[in-house]
Write a protein that holds these residues in place. Structure first.
Motif, PDB file in Angstrom:
ATOM      1  N   ALA A 147       7.934   1.954   3.020  1.00  0.00           N
ATOM      2  CA  ALA A 147       6.524   2.529   2.697  1.00  0.00           C
ATOM      3  C   ALA A 147       6.211   1.712   1.251  1.00  0.00           C
ATOM      4  O   ALA A 147       7.311   1.568   0.111  1.00  0.00           O
ATOM      5  CB  ALA A 147       6.494   3.923   2.347  1.00  0.00           C
ATOM      6  N   SER A 148       5.093   1.192   0.946  1.00  0.00           N
ATOM      7  CA  SER A 148       4.645   0.902  -0.412  1.00  0.00           C
ATOM      8  C   SER A 148       4.670   1.905  -1.486  1.00  0.00           C
ATOM      9  O   SER A 148       3.979   2.838  -1.416  1.00  0.00           O
ATOM     10  CB  SER A 148       3.293   0.065  -0.280  1.00  0.00           C
ATOM     11  OG  SER A 148       3.096  -0.384  -1.791  1.00  0.00           O
ATOM     12  N   ASN A 149       5.160   1.641  -2.709  1.00  0.00           N
ATOM     13  CA  ASN A 149       5.099   2.747  -3.839  1.00  0.00           C
ATOM     14  C   ASN A 149       4.380   1.998  -5.111  1.00  0.00           C
ATOM     15  O   ASN A 149       4.748   2.526  -6.072  1.00  0.00           O
ATOM     16  CB  ASN A 149       6.401   3.067  -4.183  1.00  0.00           C
ATOM     17  CG  ASN A 149       7.523   2.099  -4.649  1.00  0.00           C
ATOM     18  OD1 ASN A 149       6.995   0.771  -4.791  1.00  0.00           O
ATOM     19  ND2 ASN A 149       8.780   2.637  -4.802  1.00  0.00           N
ATOM     20  N   VAL A 150       3.553   1.092  -4.754  1.00  0.00           N
ATOM     21  CA  VAL A 150       3.166   0.082  -5.817  1.00  0.00           C
ATOM     22  C   VAL A 150       1.748   1.026  -6.377  1.00  0.00           C
ATOM     23  O   VAL A 150       1.871   1.352  -7.752  1.00  0.00           O
ATOM     24  CB  VAL A 150       2.630  -1.231  -5.342  1.00  0.00           C
ATOM     25  CG1 VAL A 150       1.841  -1.885  -6.427  1.00  0.00           C
ATOM     26  CG2 VAL A 150       3.867  -2.120  -4.990  1.00  0.00           C
ATOM     27  N   VAL A 151       1.082   1.706  -5.248  1.00  0.00           N
ATOM     28  CA  VAL A 151      -0.124   2.364  -5.761  1.00  0.00           C
ATOM     29  C   VAL A 151       0.054   3.741  -5.108  1.00  0.00           C
ATOM     30  O   VAL A 151       0.355   3.840  -3.837  1.00  0.00           O
ATOM     31  CB  VAL A 151      -1.247   1.810  -5.417  1.00  0.00           C
ATOM     32  CG1 VAL A 151      -2.476   2.554  -5.875  1.00  0.00           C
ATOM     33  CG2 VAL A 151      -1.352   0.276  -6.239  1.00  0.00           C
ATOM     34  N   LYS A 152      -0.297   4.871  -5.854  1.00  0.00           N
ATOM     35  CA  LYS A 152      -0.197   6.307  -5.312  1.00  0.00           C
ATOM     36  C   LYS A 152      -1.686   6.562  -5.017  1.00  0.00           C
ATOM     37  O   LYS A 152      -2.521   6.530  -5.804  1.00  0.00           O
ATOM     38  CB  LYS A 152       0.349   7.143  -6.255  1.00  0.00           C
ATOM     39  CG  LYS A 152       0.386   8.673  -5.607  1.00  0.00           C
ATOM     40  CD  LYS A 152       1.036   9.479  -6.666  1.00  0.00           C
ATOM     41  CE  LYS A 152       1.183  11.009  -5.886  1.00  0.00           C
ATOM     42  NZ  LYS A 152       1.694  11.863  -6.914  1.00  0.00           N
ATOM     43  N   PRO A 153      -2.011   6.874  -3.577  1.00  0.00           N
ATOM     44  CA  PRO A 153      -3.458   7.290  -3.327  1.00  0.00           C
ATOM     45  C   PRO A 153      -3.603   8.422  -3.765  1.00  0.00           C
ATOM     46  O   PRO A 153      -2.935   9.255  -4.041  1.00  0.00           O
ATOM     47  CB  PRO A 153      -3.253   7.183  -1.900  1.00  0.00           C
ATOM     48  CG  PRO A 153      -1.990   7.484  -1.447  1.00  0.00           C
ATOM     49  CD  PRO A 153      -0.969   6.747  -2.414  1.00  0.00           C
ATOM     50  N   ASP A 154      -4.921   8.718  -4.117  1.00  0.00           N
ATOM     51  CA  ASP A 154      -5.481   9.987  -4.603  1.00  0.00           C
ATOM     52  C   ASP A 154      -5.292  11.146  -3.508  1.00  0.00           C
ATOM     53  O   ASP A 154      -5.256  12.148  -3.549  1.00  0.00           O
ATOM     54  CB  ASP A 154      -7.151   9.903  -4.886  1.00  0.00           C
ATOM     55  CG  ASP A 154      -7.104   9.186  -6.346  1.00  0.00           C
ATOM     56  OD1 ASP A 154      -6.405   9.080  -7.232  1.00  0.00           O
ATOM     57  OD2 ASP A 154      -8.010   7.936  -6.171  1.00  0.00           O
ATOM     58  N   ILE A 155      -5.840  10.542  -2.428  1.00  0.00           N
ATOM     59  CA  ILE A 155      -5.520  11.566  -1.060  1.00  0.00           C
ATOM     60  C   ILE A 155      -4.653  10.725   0.050  1.00  0.00           C
ATOM     61  O   ILE A 155      -4.947   9.862   0.544  1.00  0.00           O
ATOM     62  CB  ILE A 155      -7.058  11.730  -0.277  1.00  0.00           C
ATOM     63  CG1 ILE A 155      -7.784  12.165  -1.333  1.00  0.00           C
ATOM     64  CG2 ILE A 155      -6.911  12.837   0.913  1.00  0.00           C
ATOM     65  CD1 ILE A 155      -9.258  12.114  -0.512  1.00  0.00           C
ATOM     66  N   PRO A 156      -3.381  11.262   0.256  1.00  0.00           N
ATOM     67  CA  PRO A 156      -2.591  10.708   0.883  1.00  0.00           C
ATOM     68  C   PRO A 156      -2.941  10.891   2.477  1.00  0.00           C
ATOM     69  O   PRO A 156      -3.658  11.896   2.745  1.00  0.00           O
ATOM     70  CB  PRO A 156      -1.065  11.724   0.777  1.00  0.00           C
ATOM     71  CG  PRO A 156      -1.254  12.121  -0.521  1.00  0.00           C
ATOM     72  CD  PRO A 156      -2.744  12.254  -0.707  1.00  0.00           C
ATOM     73  N   ALA A 157      -2.484  10.147   3.445  1.00  0.00           N
ATOM     74  CA  ALA A 157      -2.763  10.009   4.776  1.00  0.00           C
ATOM     75  C   ALA A 157      -2.509  11.395   5.558  1.00  0.00           C
ATOM     76  O   ALA A 157      -1.137  11.868   5.117  1.00  0.00           O
ATOM     77  CB  ALA A 157      -2.223   9.001   5.609  1.00  0.00           C
ATOM     78  N   LYS A 158      -3.052  11.779   6.426  1.00  0.00           N
ATOM     79  CA  LYS A 158      -2.502  13.033   7.116  1.00  0.00           C
ATOM     80  C   LYS A 158      -3.216  13.094   8.493  1.00  0.00           C
ATOM     81  O   LYS A 158      -4.484  12.972   8.321  1.00  0.00           O
ATOM     82  CB  LYS A 158      -2.899  14.379   6.280  1.00  0.00           C
ATOM     83  CG  LYS A 158      -2.726  15.756   6.593  1.00  0.00           C
ATOM     84  CD  LYS A 158      -3.148  16.866   5.882  1.00  0.00           C
ATOM     85  CE  LYS A 158      -2.816  18.246   6.354  1.00  0.00           C
ATOM     86  NZ  LYS A 158      -3.420  19.382   5.523  1.00  0.00           N
ATOM     87  N   ASN A 159      -2.534  13.861   9.383  1.00  0.00           N
ATOM     88  CA  ASN A 159      -3.295  13.882  10.761  1.00  0.00           C
ATOM     89  C   ASN A 159      -3.919  12.507  11.286  1.00  0.00           C
ATOM     90  O   ASN A 159      -4.845  12.638  12.005  1.00  0.00           O
ATOM     91  CB  ASN A 159      -4.310  15.080  10.841  1.00  0.00           C
ATOM     92  CG  ASN A 159      -3.512  16.354  10.493  1.00  0.00           C
ATOM     93  OD1 ASN A 159      -2.440  16.508  10.652  1.00  0.00           O
ATOM     94  ND2 ASN A 159      -4.278  17.195   9.752  1.00  0.00           N
ATOM     95  N   GLY A 160      -3.266  11.439  11.153  1.00  0.00           N
ATOM     96  CA  GLY A 160      -3.789  10.357  11.411  1.00  0.00           C
ATOM     97  C   GLY A 160      -4.745   9.664  10.727  1.00  0.00           C
ATOM     98  O   GLY A 160      -5.635   8.841  11.188  1.00  0.00           O
TER      99      GLY A 160
END
Length: 563
Positions: free
Chosen positions: A64-77
């Motif tokens: 997994a990339s940890n360069v940038v943290k998304p505001d909303i992580p992926a969930k349920n596809g």
């Protein structure tokens, strides 16, 4: 971030529904679900179905990339989402050293619009960033299948060829197996760690990149949640006090309340695709997804009661006069955008990319306009039963005759184009050079004329990061899209051949081709449900039952990739 989305017609076909948004899809990092029509010859018909233990030996390790943290992580596809403004001063670097060795690489790819000149400022900047001299052989995306077939049948194949899933018909799948390189020695297992952005591509997308039992494709990952959304005019709903329907009966009642033909207002366009979702019909996008194992027997979508019930409900909408007359025209109907904006109809199903593109179209001229996505409901008022789409739909392949240095240079290109949102590499790939191709105003990137002419669907076609939705100009739309995907993903199941690359034997390629037209004839009252029942009976006798046996053998020998 998405460029201008191409418009889909109001009565789209399976192919046009998804391929029509190809421009947008290619550049939304990771894209949306796209059509992959299956076909091919008997040779290799079971190739590319590798799964289970065999696949684990081939697939790249996931880091997994940890360069940038998304505001909303992926969930349920779902895709990952970004809702914050852009700050160029805080952009991260995901490619710390130039991996390209200065070689020359030719890439053939579909292109929508007028290709820029080869030695333009964007191409020069990208090539300098990567360390590779990429020479583009852009081809008209609308006729790409013809060019693709001719090139793959010749001995003069470019170093890299991009193949969208919807072009994988006829002899193309067997050509992929025979003419393109095995990337396993460079990417399988821990080898991929040399290319960190490729290592961060989800494993499901790599699973889709197995052709002929080998890792051959560089993928564009996609959310597996359905990309077809019932889009509606939220501003009008709020003003009129309309409530979102939660069942087939409620939708019909609402549609009748909205419709006033004398005032030139109808409730909706053709709702067939939403009907399939409401009634829990297996996916109709790619032929392997038509099938699912139920109580030990493979069942095809066209054999189910849900399929007939969905068509009957869609027919009743037409019969009730609540469907806009444009939908009677079918797949050649005009672009729905202007009449949707004018309020001639308030609901239509289409690709999720239109949520953003319609917002952008109307933002300055119609500030009250608000398009939104309606949650899919079960026809009886309960939760919906939804079926997963494929986790990747566009692939880049490297010529089997390419030297190791060329392969390494192509992987260097892909490692840059797969950079995540929020990085310098992503901005360069998708927007070009700051000051030349775009500027940032109030945290929103705005392309210049030069940017609109040069920074189009080129490098994004090589490989993409995990599916991403980010619209700095309309962050509420990005948030709405991702949250919609996550809610619908909670009701989404994977059918038996989800995630697998399957090429049907040539003798079955055209077996199901006439069903879409018959569906449209039934919903418009030109044919009856009994005509569909007869067509299904004919399909079984003409090869459907044998095709079922063929698929069952694949499942018995390979297992399912779905988990």
């Amino acid at each position: 971030m998405t460029p201008n989305a191409a418009s889909a017609p109001s009565g789209p076909s399976r192919r046009s529904f998804l391929a029509s948004t190809a421009v947008a899809t290619a550049a939304v990092a990771g894209g949306m679900p796209l059509l992959a029509a299956c076909g091919g010859s008997d040779s290799g018909s079971r190739d590319g179905t590798t799964s289970g233990k065999d696949a684990k030996k081939i697939l790249p390790a996931f880091v997994a990339s940890n360069v940038v943290k998304p505001d909303i992580p992926a969930k349920n596809g779902s895709a990952i989402g970004f809702t914050s403004k852009l700050d160029l001063a805080t952009l991260k670097t995901s490619v710390t050293k130039k991996l390209g060795k200065g070689g020359k690489v030719t890439i053939m790819s579909p292109f929508w619009g007028s290709p820029p000149k080869q030695n333009n400022a964007y191409y020069r900047a990208m090539n300098d960033l990567i360390g590779v001299d990429v020479v583009w052989q852009n081809q008209d995306g609308n006729t790409y299948d013809q060019k693709l077939g001719a090139v793959l049948a010749s001995s003069d194949i470019p170093d890299v060829v991009v193949v969208p899933g919807w072009n994988m018909n006829g002899k193309i799948p067997s050509a992929i197996i025979n003419k393109f390189a095995d990337l396993g020695p460079y990417l399988s297992g821990d080898a991929v760690k040399e290319y960190p952005n490729l290592a961060a591509i989800p494993t499901d997308a790599w699973q889709r990149s197995l052709f002929g039992g080998k890792l051959r494709g560089l993928p564009q990952p996609a959310p597996y949640v359905t990309g077809i959304v019932p889009l509606y005019r939220k501003d009008v709903f709020d003003k009129e006090g309309y409530e979102i329907p939660r069942s087939a009966d409620e939708f019909m009642a609402l549609a009748k309340e909205i419709t006033n033909a004398k005032a030139k207002r109808w409730a909706c366009l053709d709702m067939k695709w939403t009907a399939f979702q409401n009634f829990g019909v297996l996916s109709g996008s790619e032929k392997p997804l038509w099938w699912n194992l139920v109580d030990g027997k493979l069942i095809c979508r066209i054999e189910t009661e849900e399929y007939l019930e969905a068509l009957e409900w869609a027919r009743k909408l037409f019969a009730a006069g609540v469907v806009h007359p444009d939908s009677e025209l079918g797949k050649n109907a005009p672009d729905p955008g202007p009449k949707f904006a004018a309020g001639e109809f308030l609901i239509y199903p289409n690709n999720i990319t239109q949520w953003w593109s319609r917002t952008g179209e109307q933002a300055s001229q119609n500030p009250e306009f608000k398009i939104w996505g309606m949650d899919i409901w079960g026809h009886d008022g309960g939760n919906p039963d939804l079926w997963a789409e494929q986790p990747a739909g566009i692939f880049a392949f490297i010529n089997k005759k390419a030297s190791e240095s060329v392969i390494r240079d192509v992987l260097a290109v892909a490692n840059v184009t797969a950079a995540p949102y929020g990085t310098k590499e992503y901005m360069m790939t998708n927007y070009g050079v700051e000051g030349t191709h775009y500027s940032v105003k109030d945290g929103v990137p705005v392309k210049t004329d030069k940017g609109n002419n040069e920074v189009m669907n080129a490098y994004v076609m090589v490989a993409s990061p995990a599916a991403t939705l980010a619209h700095p100009d309309f962050p509420d739309v990005a948030k709405g899209q991702v949250e919609w995907q996550q809610r619908m993903g909670a009701f989404t199941k994977k059918s038996s051949f989800w995630g697998m690359q399957i090429t049907e034997p040539g003798r079955y390629t055209n077996l199901g081709n006439d069903f879409e037209q018959l569906e449209d004839d039934i919903t418009r009252g030109r044919k009856k449900i009994s005509d569909m029942q007869q067509a299904v009976s004919d399909w079984k006798s003409k090869g459907g039952d044998k095709l079922r046996d063929w698929y069952k053998k694949i499942l018995d020998e390979n297992g399912s990739a779905a988990s």
